[in-house]
Write a protein that holds these residues in place. Sequence first.
Motif, mmCIF file in Angstrom:
data_model
loop_
_atom_site.group_PDB
_atom_site.id
_atom_site.type_symbol
_atom_site.label_atom_id
_atom_site.label_comp_id
_atom_site.label_asym_id
_atom_site.label_seq_id
_atom_site.Cartn_x
_atom_site.Cartn_y
_atom_site.Cartn_z
ATOM 1 N N ASP A 29 0.831 -1.208 0.000
ATOM 2 C CA ASP A 29 0.000 0.000 0.000
ATOM 3 C C ASP A 29 0.865 1.258 0.000
ATOM 4 O O ASP A 29 0.568 2.227 -0.697
ATOM 5 C CB ASP A 29 -0.928 0.020 1.226
ATOM 6 C CG ASP A 29 -2.019 -1.036 1.149
ATOM 7 O OD1 ASP A 29 -2.254 -1.583 0.053
ATOM 8 O OD2 ASP A 29 -2.638 -1.303 2.198
ATOM 9 N N ALA A 30 1.936 1.239 0.782
ATOM 10 C CA ALA A 30 2.827 2.407 0.849
ATOM 11 C C ALA A 30 3.516 2.646 -0.494
ATOM 12 O O ALA A 30 3.638 3.787 -0.945
ATOM 13 C CB ALA A 30 3.859 2.222 1.957
ATOM 14 N N LEU A 33 0.981 4.129 -2.956
ATOM 15 C CA LEU A 33 0.756 5.549 -2.668
ATOM 16 C C LEU A 33 1.938 6.382 -3.140
ATOM 17 O O LEU A 33 1.766 7.402 -3.816
ATOM 18 C CB LEU A 33 0.520 5.759 -1.175
ATOM 19 C CG LEU A 33 0.446 7.220 -0.703
ATOM 20 C CD1 LEU A 33 -0.687 7.970 -1.405
ATOM 21 C CD2 LEU A 33 0.300 7.270 0.813
ATOM 22 N N ARG A 36 1.928 6.765 -6.878
ATOM 23 C CA ARG A 36 0.922 7.738 -7.330
ATOM 24 C C ARG A 36 1.422 9.169 -7.137
ATOM 25 O O ARG A 36 1.131 10.048 -7.954
ATOM 26 C CB ARG A 36 -0.395 7.540 -6.577
ATOM 27 C CG ARG A 36 -1.215 6.376 -7.074
ATOM 28 C CD ARG A 36 -2.640 6.378 -6.553
ATOM 29 N NE ARG A 36 -2.760 6.470 -5.115
ATOM 30 C CZ ARG A 36 -2.753 5.432 -4.279
ATOM 31 N NH1 ARG A 36 -2.630 4.207 -4.754
ATOM 32 N NH2 ARG A 36 -2.883 5.617 -2.983
ATOM 33 N N LEU A 37 2.182 9.402 -6.079
ATOM 34 C CA LEU A 37 2.663 10.752 -5.785
ATOM 35 C C LEU A 37 3.889 11.144 -6.622
ATOM 36 O O LEU A 37 4.074 12.317 -6.937
ATOM 37 C CB LEU A 37 2.998 10.873 -4.295
ATOM 38 C CG LEU A 37 1.800 10.739 -3.364
ATOM 39 C CD1 LEU A 37 2.263 10.613 -1.917
ATOM 40 C CD2 LEU A 37 0.846 11.912 -3.537
ATOM 41 N N ASN A 103 7.349 2.196 5.714
ATOM 42 C CA ASN A 103 6.031 2.165 5.074
ATOM 43 C C ASN A 103 5.007 2.956 5.886
ATOM 44 O O ASN A 103 4.218 3.714 5.318
ATOM 45 C CB ASN A 103 5.532 0.724 4.909
ATOM 46 C CG ASN A 103 6.131 0.041 3.695
ATOM 47 O OD1 ASN A 103 6.818 0.655 2.888
ATOM 48 N ND2 ASN A 103 5.878 -1.243 3.574
ATOM 49 N N LEU A 107 2.456 6.184 4.863
ATOM 50 C CA LEU A 107 1.006 6.134 5.001
ATOM 51 C C LEU A 107 0.450 7.143 6.007
ATOM 52 O O LEU A 107 -0.633 7.676 5.813
ATOM 53 C CB LEU A 107 0.569 4.720 5.390
ATOM 54 C CG LEU A 107 0.851 3.637 4.342
ATOM 55 C CD1 LEU A 107 0.574 2.257 4.916
ATOM 56 C CD2 LEU A 107 0.048 3.872 3.074
ATOM 57 N N THR A 110 2.502 11.347 5.218
ATOM 58 C CA THR A 110 2.745 11.498 3.786
ATOM 59 C C THR A 110 3.309 12.871 3.427
ATOM 60 O O THR A 110 4.285 12.972 2.676
ATOM 61 C CB THR A 110 1.442 11.250 2.994
ATOM 62 O OG1 THR A 110 0.871 10.008 3.419
ATOM 63 C CG2 THR A 110 1.705 11.211 1.507
#
Length: 128
Positions: A29-30, A33, A36-37, A103, A107, A110
């Motif tokens: 998940d980290a 994310l 995406r950034l 991680n 999350l 951020t």
Amino acid sequence: MSGPDPHFFSRLPEDFLRHAREMRSGMTDAEALMWRLLRNRRVAGAKFRTQHPMGRFILDFYCDEKKLAVELDEGQHVEAGEYDQARDAWLRQRGVRVLRFWNNQVLSETEAVMEVIYAALVGDVCPD
């Protein structure tokens, strides 16, 4: 630096490249994310690649134009301290700066993580 680097391949083995591709499709998940950034030059106009092979290593995120690697570590990663130190030293010898984050930092903190990455990209800090 003298002589060829024994850990750098002019052509990477197919199994190594396959492993990098598999890692891209199985992000935590980290990592998802962070990707995406960072993707599409969203931070300081810098182009990042994910799961980028370098020498005998695969970097989580890498910006070639700034020679900056962003590595995300999981909780059980604590045991890998010596390996990470040797790996980071190898990368530094090649002019690559390495930023490491847990991680859970990515999350839950951020914005702070992205500020550190932005500062490294624009030259406000020189991480060691």
